[in-house]
Design an enzyme around this catalytic site. Structure first.
Site, mmCIF file in Angstrom:
data_model
loop_
_atom_site.group_PDB
_atom_site.id
_atom_site.type_symbol
_atom_site.label_atom_id
_atom_site.label_comp_id
_atom_site.label_asym_id
_atom_site.label_seq_id
_atom_site.Cartn_x
_atom_site.Cartn_y
_atom_site.Cartn_z
ATOM 1 N N HIS A 22 0.834 -1.208 0.000
ATOM 2 C CA HIS A 22 0.000 0.000 0.000
ATOM 3 C C HIS A 22 0.869 1.260 0.000
ATOM 4 O O HIS A 22 0.669 2.171 -0.826
ATOM 5 C CB HIS A 22 -0.899 -0.012 1.245
ATOM 6 C CG HIS A 22 -1.744 1.212 1.399
ATOM 7 N ND1 HIS A 22 -3.053 1.276 0.990
ATOM 8 C CD2 HIS A 22 -1.458 2.441 1.934
ATOM 9 C CE1 HIS A 22 -3.545 2.485 1.253
ATOM 10 N NE2 HIS A 22 -2.596 3.205 1.842
ATOM 11 N N GLU A 23 1.821 1.306 0.900
ATOM 12 C CA GLU A 23 2.678 2.494 0.996
ATOM 13 C C GLU A 23 3.580 2.635 -0.230
ATOM 14 O O GLU A 23 3.903 3.752 -0.639
ATOM 15 C CB GLU A 23 3.517 2.427 2.274
ATOM 16 C CG GLU A 23 2.710 2.470 3.554
ATOM 17 C CD GLU A 23 1.832 3.714 3.670
ATOM 18 O OE1 GLU A 23 2.216 4.769 3.114
ATOM 19 O OE2 GLU A 23 0.765 3.632 4.299
ATOM 20 N N HIS A 26 1.797 4.755 -2.798
ATOM 21 C CA HIS A 26 1.967 6.198 -2.571
ATOM 22 C C HIS A 26 3.366 6.638 -2.989
ATOM 23 O O HIS A 26 3.537 7.660 -3.672
ATOM 24 C CB HIS A 26 1.768 6.528 -1.089
ATOM 25 C CG HIS A 26 0.367 6.333 -0.597
ATOM 26 N ND1 HIS A 26 -0.733 6.849 -1.220
ATOM 27 C CD2 HIS A 26 -0.115 5.660 0.501
ATOM 28 C CE1 HIS A 26 -1.832 6.538 -0.537
ATOM 29 N NE2 HIS A 26 -1.484 5.804 0.503
#
Length: 448
Positions: A22-23, A26
């Protein structure tokens, strides 16, 4: 693994994989948009490992492995060197900030698709949807009989036991009458209706399933395997013997046989077991013994194993698995939004929420069932993270996305005061949800 270490280990594996992915979403999109990334952290708190990359980003693994974050250059957090002004987050066009925010959930969605694809390629072993009904339960009164094979739930065909349970669990949230198509042992198909509207409001799925009373059909009372060195083999029982009675009490299925062995052996270890072998009745005296196997609590054993349940393996080639993965992702996304919607409107109880304890328990159970089941678990958790992160709650990605969409409409950013107020509201909502999920986990552990 023991009862504590196993769930904790697989929880850390799950969070480590999914949060990092997920990170990374980003991080990857921020870099493509020219934003300077100061730190990429897996976990929170004090760093237990870190290094500075050639790109100037600090990569670290922190001591609290329950999340992670990407820290970008942001003028709201301090002075920005004029030389780095063009690489500062808030300086970027709003569409780029939207892309950076959406990237995390988007990468979770990509992970879901890949995990489902890998699950189908590896092959998903499952039991056939052959069920029975607990006596006097809702299912029994609706007409479910021992050995019924579930063919469709609410008009949707099901091939496996887990598909059948999942479809019924989703229907239980709405508590509306549920059509069920089954095929009995005689080959005849029947259309039944489960009156879920009679269930009381405010309970969780586990309680509803218990009241519904549908369970996996027990194995036939056949000694499929008679283990050498155990009492049954010593007495003369053979593999394939059909068990008729224990101490004169008739046996309907293997589950009933196991219960009878335990109950009768507690009175006297010498058991009179009647069997049928190739159509001929035989009788044996079997001396049960109390024993612990693989660290389990001691129980009365005679060394007989039941027939294996009918298995179904869902396996596809690499190309066909793409379509299956897309379908599974779509179906589970619809189910997730359905559950959220019913909780928001009060149709479904918030008792269905689970926190880290529940996730840890399911992670451990899934891992023990094999790679395909663990991949399925990862896919479902990743999809949940994608959807929940897009909810319009400040502090979540969806809250930031809401701010930027408002900025697009009004032509200027929201005031810092408004955004801070939103953050406090978001934190309050988030901690409330986390506290409720944690309470539900503890309640299930203590009282169920």
């Amino acid at each position: 693994m023991n009862s504590i270490f196993g769930p904790v280990f697989w929880l850390l594996v799950t969070l480590g994989v999914l949060v990092t992915f997920h990170e990374f979403g980003h991080f990857w999109v921020a870099r493509r948009c020219g934003v300077k990334v100061l730190r990429f952290s897996v976990g929170f708190g004090r760093a237990i490992w870190k290094r500075i990359g050639k790109d100037g980003t600090e990569y670290q693994v922190a001591i609290i492995p329950l999340g992670g974050y990407v820290k970008m250059l942001d003028a709201r957090e301090g002075e920005v060197d004029p030389a780095d002004q063009g690489r500062e987050f808030t300086h970027k066009p709003v569409w780029q900030r939207i892309a950076i925010v959406v990237a995390g959930p988007a990468f979770n969605l990509i992970f879901t698709l890949v995990a489902f694809w890998a699950m189908f390629v590896v092959g998903m072993p499952d039991a056939a949807p052959i069920v029975t009904a607990v006596p006097h339960s809702m299912a029994a009164e609706a007409g479910v009989r021992p050995g019924d094979r579930v063919l469709a739930v609410d008009g949707k065909p099901v091939d496996t036991l887990s598909d059948a349970y999942e479809a019924m669990a989703n229907a239980l949230l709405g508590r509306e009458p549920l059509p069920l198509r089954v095929r009995g042992g005689d080959g005849a198909e029947r259309l039944l209706t489960l009156p879920l509207n009679q269930l009381p409001a405010g309970q969780d799925i586990g309680q509803y399933l218990e009241k519904l009373g549908i369970k996996t059909a027990p194995a036939a009372p056949v000694a499929a395997v008679v283990r050498a060195g155990f009492p049954a083999a010593a007495a003369g029982l053979q593999g394939g013997d059909r068990i008729v009675s224990v101490n004169g009490q008739p046996v309907a299925d293997f589950e009933a046989f196991s219960l009878l062995v335990a109950a009768q052996a507690a009175k006297s270890p010498a058991l009179a077991i009647a069997v049928e072998r190739q159509g001929k009745p035989l009788a044996f005296t079997v001396n049960a013994r109390m024993e612990s196997i693989e660290g389990q609590p001691s129980r009365w054993l005679i060394g007989v194993s039941p027939p294996q349940a009918e298995q179904v393996v869902r396996r596809y080639g690499p190309v066909a698995a793409v379509s299956a993965s897309l379908t599974a992702t779509w179906d589970n996304t619809v189910s997730l939004f359905n559950m959220i919607g019913k909780m928001v409107t009060g149709q479904a109880s918030t008792k269905n929420l689970s926190g880290v304890i529940g996730i840890a328990q399911v992670a451990n159970a899934s891992a023990s069932m094999g790679l395909a089941w663990f991949l399925r678990f990862l896919a479902l958790v990743s999809l949940s993270l994608a959807v929940l992160n897009l909810l319009p709650i400040p502090v979540l990605d969806g809250g930031h996305l809401l701010y930027y969409l408002i900025e697009l409409v009004k032509g200027s950013p929201l005031s810092e005061r408004t955004m801070m107020a939103g953050q406090y509201i978001g934190l309050a909502l988030l901690f409330t949800l986390m506290g409720l999920a944690f309470y539900n986990d503890i309640h299930r552990s203590l009282f169920l």
